[in-house]
Scaffold this motif. Structure first.
Motif, PDB file in Angstrom:
ATOM      1  N   ALA A   1       0.820  -1.208   0.000  1.00  0.00           N
ATOM      2  CA  ALA A   1       0.000   0.000   0.000  1.00  0.00           C
ATOM      3  C   ALA A   1       0.854   1.258   0.000  1.00  0.00           C
ATOM      4  N   ALA A   2       2.002   1.193   0.661  1.00  0.00           N
ATOM      5  CA  ALA A   2       2.878   2.360   0.737  1.00  0.00           C
ATOM      6  C   ALA A   2       3.713   2.553  -0.509  1.00  0.00           C
ATOM      7  N   GLY A   3       3.711   1.557  -1.389  1.00  0.00           N
ATOM      8  CA  GLY A   3       4.501   1.678  -2.611  1.00  0.00           C
ATOM      9  C   GLY A   3       5.940   1.292  -2.443  1.00  0.00           C
ATOM     10  N   THR A   4       6.229   0.482  -1.442  1.00  0.00           N
ATOM     11  CA  THR A   4       7.591   0.024  -1.238  1.00  0.00           C
ATOM     12  C   THR A   4       7.567  -1.470  -0.976  1.00  0.00           C
ATOM     13  N   THR A   5       8.583  -2.182  -1.405  1.00  0.00           N
ATOM     14  CA  THR A   5       8.606  -3.636  -1.215  1.00  0.00           C
ATOM     15  C   THR A   5       9.259  -4.036   0.086  1.00  0.00           C
ATOM     16  N   THR A   6       9.878  -3.099   0.783  1.00  0.00           N
ATOM     17  CA  THR A   6      10.471  -3.415   2.082  1.00  0.00           C
ATOM     18  C   THR A   6      10.018  -2.365   3.078  1.00  0.00           C
ATOM     19  N   ARG A   7       9.924  -2.758   4.310  1.00  0.00           N
ATOM     20  CA  ARG A   7       9.502  -1.836   5.354  1.00  0.00           C
ATOM     21  C   ARG A   7      10.609  -0.844   5.659  1.00  0.00           C
ATOM     22  N   THR A   8      10.234   0.425   5.847  1.00  0.00           N
ATOM     23  CA  THR A   8      11.185   1.443   6.261  1.00  0.00           C
ATOM     24  C   THR A   8      10.730   2.016   7.590  1.00  0.00           C
ATOM     25  N   ALA A   9      11.612   2.724   8.244  1.00  0.00           N
ATOM     26  CA  ALA A   9      11.271   3.279   9.548  1.00  0.00           C
ATOM     27  C   ALA A   9      10.149   4.295   9.423  1.00  0.00           C
TER      28      ALA A   9
ATOM     29  N   TRP B   1       4.354   8.465   4.120  1.00  0.00           N
ATOM     30  CA  TRP B   1       3.220   7.586   4.436  1.00  0.00           C
ATOM     31  C   TRP B   1       3.694   6.150   4.509  1.00  0.00           C
ATOM     32  N   GLN B   2       3.671   5.615   5.687  1.00  0.00           N
ATOM     33  CA  GLN B   2       4.047   4.221   5.901  1.00  0.00           C
ATOM     34  C   GLN B   2       3.028   3.608   6.844  1.00  0.00           C
ATOM     35  N   PRO B   3       1.930   3.045   6.304  1.00  0.00           N
ATOM     36  CA  PRO B   3       0.894   2.521   7.189  1.00  0.00           C
ATOM     37  C   PRO B   3       1.420   1.400   8.074  1.00  0.00           C
TER      38      PRO B   3
ATOM     39  N   ALA C   1       2.132   8.867  -8.100  1.00  0.00           N
ATOM     40  CA  ALA C   1       1.191   9.747  -7.420  1.00  0.00           C
ATOM     41  C   ALA C   1       0.850   9.181  -6.049  1.00  0.00           C
ATOM     42  N   PRO C   2       1.027   9.966  -4.983  1.00  0.00           N
ATOM     43  CA  PRO C   2       0.718   9.446  -3.641  1.00  0.00           C
ATOM     44  C   PRO C   2      -0.781   9.375  -3.401  1.00  0.00           C
ATOM     45  N   PRO C   3      -1.212   8.541  -2.488  1.00  0.00           N
ATOM     46  CA  PRO C   3      -2.641   8.485  -2.161  1.00  0.00           C
ATOM     47  C   PRO C   3      -3.047   9.686  -1.326  1.00  0.00           C
ATOM     48  N   LEU C   4      -4.348   9.957  -1.315  1.00  0.00           N
ATOM     49  CA  LEU C   4      -4.864  10.982  -0.410  1.00  0.00           C
ATOM     50  C   LEU C   4      -4.611  10.569   1.032  1.00  0.00           C
ATOM     51  N   ALA C   5      -4.588   9.265   1.279  1.00  0.00           N
ATOM     52  CA  ALA C   5      -4.327   8.752   2.625  1.00  0.00           C
ATOM     53  C   ALA C   5      -2.980   9.214   3.163  1.00  0.00           C
ATOM     54  N   ALA C   6      -2.045   9.561   2.291  1.00  0.00           N
ATOM     55  CA  ALA C   6      -0.748  10.065   2.751  1.00  0.00           C
ATOM     56  C   ALA C   6      -0.890  11.425   3.412  1.00  0.00           C
TER      57      ALA C   6
END
Length: 476
Positions: free
Chosen positions: A146-154, A166-168, A291-296
């Motif tokens: 959902a965040a657009g990344t394949t690995t978790r970031t801080a 935005w990192q849900p 394009a980022p989500p509105l949720a960001a």
């Protein structure tokens, strides 16, 4: 008008029945214009308000269609394929309505990821029931997706130049069997029956159907070629409280619009000021990952709903939602009460495809495929009034003045081609726009090429050129 007695509800429906019988018998033909409501009232000796009820009843039955500034017309049926030649047999249907993209390499890629699941011990675990909260691995993988990344970031780390922090949390994830179930649960939990939901004036038809089933009142908000007009939210709220807002800020269906950063920020400010929860539909956003989500921008008020049906295939349609902590319990309860828990096997397969890069490889191939099909469509429909994003799998076509949407759809249907009329997306009025949505994803490229060429020839002709011997509109 003096001397006219008000009619009962039963009486106006009897008049509607008479008009319906005339349509069924062919005395009123597809495409024929009905008299104005005032003229109809005079002829029948009824009140103008009763004539209005008759016409609204006919619209509700799907027998006629009203168009602003033009009048009310007998609706054209789809009919069967006939005279416009395609390379396929005439009875074959080229589907430019449903949009399920498939690229040649995806089956082999997906099969490789499934192989480890077929071990007896792994398969046994994957076939067990899964709650709407999924599994720990699924929450982690889908939060990154959902965040657009394949690995978790801080937390607090930006994931790209156009994606603000935005990192849900994995704990915000909920799952459903498909995206429609996730969407239905979000709407049901936010908008009680009889209450108002703001939507784009041209919106996803499934939302119209869900609103009808849930008893939700849809409030159309104006859009332009760049998407929703943020100031319309405040205008609509003055007419009564909006319990929520549903929209597609990225690759909006059917217009293909993506909110600019400025408009997205303006809308986020209005959402906060009015304290309106948002249901953000991100189903096509994988085609426009920049394009980022509105949720960001408003994560505390936004339920982001997505699915794998477009990224992968409709048979792998795991739905998911990123839900703010304050709404988590209500959305989860709606999912559970609707029996919308995900398939454990599909969820486990998705986790593996996310982790090994298969899902992103397939998505990238579909982005290239969508761009190719848009170039093809623009070439074959040169000079037409089209609205589309160059990365999307659909386009919005404003038809030539001679054509109405329902007659064009009927003529295309008799040519073996299915397209969607504007009325399927329109909210707030039975007045249909003279436009159609053309889906580009489903047929193979050679079939799509022939179908688009046929539609171009059809649009260049006149509706009267497509009347068959029975007087019904057909292909020519």
């Amino acid at each position: 008008m003096k001397g006219i007695e008000p009619m009962s509800e039963h009486d106006y429906r009897l008049i509607a029945d008479e008009v319906a019988a005339a349509i069924d018998a062919g005395r009123l033909r597809p495409g024929q214009q009905l008299p104005t409501q005032r003229a109809f009232a005079r002829r029948r000796g009824i009140a103008n308000s009763t004539a209005g009820r008759v016409y609204r009843e006919l619209v509700a039955r799907g027998l006629v269609v009203g168009e602003v500034g033009r009048g009310t017309f007998v609706r054209a049926g789809r009919g069967t394929a006939s005279a416009v030649p395609l390379a396929e047999p005439a009875a074959a249907r080229v589907d430019l309505e449903l949009n399920y993209p498939v690229v040649p390499e995806q089956s082999a890629l997906l099969a490789a990821g499934l192989a480890p699941l077929l071990r007896a011990d792994v398969l046994d675990a994957a076939l067990r029931p899964v709650p709407v909260t999924g599994t720990a691995d699924a929450r982690e993988a889908f939060a990154a997706l959902a965040a657009g990344t394949t690995t978790r970031t801080a937390p607090g780390t930006a994931t790209g130049p156009d994606r603000p922090d935005w990192q849900p949390s994995p704990d915000d994830l909920l799952f459903a069997g498909n995206g429609r179930q996730a969407l239905a649960a979000a709407l049901a939990s936010l908008v009680p029956p009889g209450q108002r939901l703001g939507v784009e004036a041209l919106t996803y038809p499934v939302v119209k159907a869900l609103a009808q089933r849930l008893g939700i009142v849809l409030v159309p908000l104006p859009v332009d070629e760049h998407g929703l007009l943020p100031d319309a939210l405040a205008t609509a709220a003055r007419g009564g409280p909006l319990r929520a807002l549903y929209l597609q800020p990225r690759l909006q269906n059917p217009l293909g619009a993506t909110l600019s950063p400025e408009r997205r920020a303006h809308l986020a400010a209005e959402v906060r000021r009015l304290d309106v929860p948002v249901v953000e539909d991100a189903i096509w956003s994988f085609l426009h990952p920049g394009a980022p989500p509105l949720a960001a921008l408003v994560p505390e008020r936004t339920v982001l709903v997505d699915s794998l049906s477009k990224r992968l295939a409709p048979g792998l349609s795991t739905g998911f939602a990123v839900v703010p902590r304050g709404l988590h319990g209500a959305v989860g309860a709606a999912l559970r009460s609707g029996g919308s828990a995900p398939s454990g096997f599909a969820l486990e397969a998705a986790v593996r495809w996310i982790a090994d890069g298969t899902l992103e490889t397939v998505a990238a191939a579909k982005r290239a495929d969508a761009a190719q099909r848009q170039v093809l469509a623009r070439h074959l429909l040169t000079g037409r009034r089209l609205h589309a994003d160059p990365t999307s799998y659909y386009l919005w076509w404003e038809l030539p003045p001679a054509w109405r949407a329902d007659t064009f759809v009927a003529a295309a249907g008799r040519a073996g081609i299915a397209v969607t009329p504007a009325a399927a997306f329109a909210v707030g009025s039975h007045a249909a726009l003279s436009a159609v949505r053309v889906g580009l994803a489903s047929p193979p490229v050679p079939v799509l090429t022939r179908a688009l060429a046929t539609l171009a020839e059809l649009a260049d002709s006149l509706p009267e050129d497509h009347l068959d011997r029975s007087g019904r509109r057909g292909g020519g």
